[in-house]
Design a protein around this motif. Structure first.
Motif, PDB file in Angstrom:
ATOM      1  N   ALA A 224      36.980  52.273  40.110  1.00 54.53           N
ATOM      2  CA  ALA A 224      38.223  51.734  40.674  1.00 54.53           C
ATOM      3  C   ALA A 224      38.403  50.265  40.302  1.00 54.53           C
ATOM      4  CB  ALA A 224      38.225  51.909  42.195  1.00 54.53           C
ATOM      5  N   THR A 225      37.321  49.492  40.420  1.00 53.24           N
ATOM      6  CA  THR A 225      37.414  48.074  40.072  1.00 53.24           C
ATOM      7  C   THR A 225      37.583  47.888  38.571  1.00 53.24           C
ATOM      8  OG1 THR A 225      36.063  47.481  41.977  1.00 53.24           O
ATOM      9  CG2 THR A 225      36.239  45.850  40.218  1.00 53.24           C
ATOM     10  N   THR A 226      36.895  48.707  37.787  1.00 57.36           N
ATOM     11  CA  THR A 226      37.040  48.639  36.334  1.00 57.36           C
ATOM     12  C   THR A 226      38.489  48.886  35.931  1.00 57.36           C
ATOM     13  OG1 THR A 226      34.772  49.402  35.984  1.00 57.36           O
ATOM     14  CG2 THR A 226      36.297  49.629  34.140  1.00 57.36           C
ATOM     15  N   ALA A 227      39.111  49.894  36.521  1.00 59.96           N
ATOM     16  CA  ALA A 227      40.503  50.211  36.187  1.00 59.96           C
ATOM     17  C   ALA A 227      41.425  49.028  36.492  1.00 59.96           C
ATOM     18  CB  ALA A 227      40.961  51.455  36.940  1.00 59.96           C
ATOM     19  N   PHE A 228      41.187  48.365  37.613  1.00 55.44           N
ATOM     20  CA  PHE A 228      42.011  47.191  37.924  1.00 55.44           C
ATOM     21  C   PHE A 228      41.798  46.086  36.897  1.00 55.44           C
ATOM     22  CE2 PHE A 228      42.316  42.962  39.887  1.00 55.44           C
ATOM     23  CZ  PHE A 228      43.697  42.927  40.055  1.00 55.44           C
ATOM     24  N   LEU A 229      40.543  45.818  36.545  1.00 59.59           N
ATOM     25  CA  LEU A 229      40.257  44.760  35.576  1.00 59.59           C
ATOM     26  C   LEU A 229      40.845  45.059  34.203  1.00 59.59           C
ATOM     27  CD1 LEU A 229      36.547  43.954  36.500  1.00 59.59           C
ATOM     28  CD2 LEU A 229      38.563  42.530  36.970  1.00 59.59           C
ATOM     29  N   CYS A 230      41.107  46.343  33.935  1.00 60.11           N
ATOM     30  CA  CYS A 230      41.695  46.745  32.656  1.00 60.11           C
ATOM     31  C   CYS A 230      43.219  46.780  32.693  1.00 60.11           C
ATOM     32  CB  CYS A 230      41.167  48.124  32.263  1.00 60.11           C
ATOM     33  SG  CYS A 230      39.409  48.136  31.840  1.00 60.11           S
ATOM     34  N   SER A 231      43.810  46.405  33.794  1.00 64.40           N
ATOM     35  CA  SER A 231      45.261  46.498  33.951  1.00 64.40           C
ATOM     36  C   SER A 231      45.960  45.197  33.587  1.00 64.40           C
ATOM     37  CB  SER A 231      45.600  46.857  35.404  1.00 64.40           C
ATOM     38  OG  SER A 231      45.315  45.758  36.267  1.00 64.40           O
ATOM     39  N   ASP A 232      47.267  45.269  33.446  1.00 67.68           N
ATOM     40  CA  ASP A 232      48.061  44.062  33.228  1.00 67.68           C
ATOM     41  C   ASP A 232      47.967  43.110  34.417  1.00 67.68           C
ATOM     42  OD1 ASP A 232      49.176  44.559  30.634  1.00 67.68           O
ATOM     43  OD2 ASP A 232      50.498  46.043  31.533  1.00 67.68           O
ATOM     44  N   ASP A 233      47.808  43.657  35.610  1.00 69.91           N
ATOM     45  CA  ASP A 233      47.760  42.824  36.814  1.00 69.91           C
ATOM     46  C   ASP A 233      46.541  41.913  36.852  1.00 69.91           C
ATOM     47  OD1 ASP A 233      50.104  43.916  37.793  1.00 69.91           O
ATOM     48  OD2 ASP A 233      49.091  45.430  39.008  1.00 69.91           O
ATOM     49  N   ALA A 234      45.528  42.202  36.047  1.00 68.95           N
ATOM     50  CA  ALA A 234      44.291  41.420  36.067  1.00 68.95           C
ATOM     51  C   ALA A 234      44.244  40.379  34.948  1.00 68.95           C
ATOM     52  CB  ALA A 234      43.085  42.343  35.966  1.00 68.95           C
ATOM     53  N   GLY A 235      45.391  40.016  34.420  1.00 67.71           N
ATOM     54  CA  GLY A 235      45.433  39.121  33.271  1.00 67.71           C
ATOM     55  C   GLY A 235      44.953  37.711  33.523  1.00 67.71           C
ATOM     56  N   TYR A 236      44.810  37.306  34.795  1.00 70.98           N
ATOM     57  CA  TYR A 236      44.345  35.952  35.097  1.00 70.98           C
ATOM     58  C   TYR A 236      42.900  35.962  35.604  1.00 70.98           C
ATOM     59  CZ  TYR A 236      45.031  31.006  36.322  1.00 70.98           C
ATOM     60  OH  TYR A 236      44.956  29.632  36.375  1.00 70.98           O
ATOM     61  N   ILE A 237      42.220  37.079  35.415  1.00 73.55           N
ATOM     62  CA  ILE A 237      40.825  37.202  35.832  1.00 73.55           C
ATOM     63  C   ILE A 237      39.974  37.375  34.578  1.00 73.55           C
ATOM     64  CG2 ILE A 237      39.147  38.538  37.152  1.00 73.55           C
ATOM     65  CD1 ILE A 237      41.496  39.565  38.852  1.00 73.55           C
TER      66      ILE A 237
END
Length: 250
Positions: A224-237
């Motif tokens: 679940a966390t990996t999917a978020f980090l791979c998303s457009d929403d995680a572009g500032y992380i």
């Protein structure tokens, strides 16, 4: 998501959960694993669920094998936009009993294998002006782990490699983060001496009881966390060590 992802160690455990999560989110996923037959079976099962997944065999410590697998992934799915390095090898031995051969093999799979996968995938991301990299390290990279000096050292290298690439690649729209799992119930975890036999069952129960969330992790927690980090929403992380551990620090 609509992106092209590659997940190493994708035929079981955390890797397979990540493949499923990314594919369910709309990504086309190349599932790489040392066990080519297992990769084919897992990919076929996921395709049966309507997901776009291809299975490929590759030993990540073998540069030529990784290059061949990524070429096959590109031919089938397109340029690599997401790379998740979940392939790993854990061996157990007291420090003085670690053979040179075991040291070199563990480092080759966990650290050099990560290097091969990332160096071969990053040019696609630079060309596309967008990329997401998530390395799967280990809590032992930060705390150490008895009888796992070779594994802990290799995973520590993965953490520093991740941070370094975040500094170098951010200018190209590529983020690079690492997740160091702890106490996640996977085949590797269950194969450890700590988890063997009746004593192992008690050890696992005690570990879960000490957790602030009163349970051990499951592969889907990491996925679940990996999917978020791979998303457009995680572009500032980027450059972060994301502790998905249920509050387990000791």
């Amino acid at each position: 998501m609509g992106r092209v992802a590659v997940v190493t160690g994708g035929a079981s455990g955390i890797g397979l959960a990540i493949v499923r999560r990314l594919a369910t989110g709309g990504a086309s996923v190349a599932l790489l694993d040392l066990d080519e037959a297992a990769a084919d079976r897992a990919a076929a099962e996921l395709r049966g669920e309507g997901l776009r997944v291809v299975g490929l065999g590759a030993d990540v410590s073998d540069r030529a094998a990784v290059e061949k697998a990524l070429e096959a992934a590109r031919a089938e799915l397109g340029p690599v936009e997401i790379m998740v390095t979940s392939a790993g090898l854990s061996l157990n031995a007291p420090f003085l009993d670690i053979s040179v051969e075991d040291w070199e093999r563990v480092v080759a799979v966990n650290l050099t294998g990560t290097f091969h996968c990332l160096q071969l995938a990053v040019p696609d991301m630079i060309a596309g002006g967008w990329g997401r990299i998530v390395t799967i390290s280990s809590s032992s990279a930060q705390s150490g782990s008895r009888t796992q000096a070779h594994y802990s050292a290799a995973k520590g290298g993965v953490v520093v490699l991740t941070k370094t690439l975040a500094l170098e690649l951010g200018q190209y729209g590529i983020t690079v983060n690492t997740i160091p799992p702890r106490a996640v119930v996977t085949p590797m975890f269950l194969a450890a001496p700590f988890a063997q036999g009746a004593a192992g069952e008690e050890n696992i129960k005690a570990l879960a009881a000490r957790s602030p969330v009163r349970r051990l992790g499951v592969p889907e927690d990491i996925a679940a966390t990996t999917a978020f980090l791979c998303s457009d929403d995680a572009g500032y992380i980027t450059g972060q060590v994301i502790g998905v551990n249920g509050g387990n620090y000791t």
